[in-house]
Design an enzyme around this catalytic site. Sequence first.
Site, PDB file in Angstrom:
ATOM      1  N   GLU A   1       0.862  -1.179   0.000  1.00 53.95           N
ATOM      2  CA  GLU A   1       0.000   0.000   0.000  1.00 53.95           C
ATOM      3  C   GLU A   1       0.898   1.229   0.000  1.00 53.95           C
ATOM      4  O   GLU A   1       1.724   1.396   0.907  1.00 53.95           O
ATOM      5  CB  GLU A   1      -0.871   0.056   1.260  1.00 53.95           C
ATOM      6  CG  GLU A   1      -1.809  -1.098   1.468  1.00 53.95           C
ATOM      7  CD  GLU A   1      -2.492  -0.995   2.821  1.00 53.95           C
ATOM      8  OE1 GLU A   1      -2.406   0.088   3.463  1.00 53.95           O
ATOM      9  OE2 GLU A   1      -3.110  -1.979   3.252  1.00 53.95           O
ATOM     10  N   ASP A  58      -4.605   8.037  10.874  1.00 52.39           N
ATOM     11  CA  ASP A  58      -3.170   7.814  11.018  1.00 52.39           C
ATOM     12  C   ASP A  58      -2.694   8.200  12.408  1.00 52.39           C
ATOM     13  O   ASP A  58      -2.934   9.318  12.876  1.00 52.39           O
ATOM     14  CB  ASP A  58      -2.390   8.629   9.979  1.00 52.39           C
ATOM     15  CG  ASP A  58      -2.723   8.213   8.561  1.00 52.39           C
ATOM     16  OD1 ASP A  58      -2.934   7.003   8.356  1.00 52.39           O
ATOM     17  OD2 ASP A  58      -2.777   9.078   7.677  1.00 52.39           O
TER      18      ASP A  58
END
Length: 265
Positions: free
Chosen positions: A49, A60
Amino acid sequence: MTTLQTVFAKAKADNRAALVGYLPAGFPTKEGAVEAAAAMVEAGCDVIEIGLPYSDPLMDGPTIQDAVHRSLLNGTRIADVMRTVEGVAKTGAATLVMTYWNPIDRYGVERFARDLANAGGVGTITPDLTPEEAGQWREASASAGIDTVFLVAPSSTEERIKAVVECCTGFVYAASLMGVTGARESVNVAAEDLVARTKAHTSLPVCVGLGVGTGTQAAEVAGYADGVIVGSAFIRRLLDAPDSASGLSAVRELAAELRAGVASR
């Protein structure tokens, strides 16, 4: 070109889970991202990814935020992301882009799908795009021949899981916990239940991400999931390395450890 379908079929034939590694484009440098991803593939990652750096992350954690910040300081743009995908795809790994929706929308939906396919990318993971708003992206992706991956979470109801998996091709991303990315001491016990609940609604592979960072954890997840996703642990190895050569060695070592883990089901 390697596709997600061929990756998971091969992993299943080998009686193991697939290993999925994450790394932002532009980190530690624009060229270094390709080198690091290639090292991850050489040591055992089946899928990579490539993260599209974004200034306003939602899922995140601090490690990925640090890497993305450095990438943005390096001047990384979407064109650099596409070049990174192109470089990583040449390794033979199935290569996706993980991105929030806003950069795709600003870049142009059809243009993004077309450029990603032309770069050798096989699909996207869009964590903040909901099924209700995904029609345009699903259509553009289908036209370009790339897969669409969406997320389910421990809080997802049966109705929600069903709606999400109907939007997925390639695989379903099962977030192991309600929180942000980052390696943890243990994988949330809710992950196994979430995978089982998801598999009740789809024949697609289900991959678990968030919290996995060691070979032991990878082996645990591989016992019930089709794929194991690792991001922050790879990034931490690069952040802690004193130089680029040490960083590449560190991610190779981790990838080999994780690969042994996913193969021990």
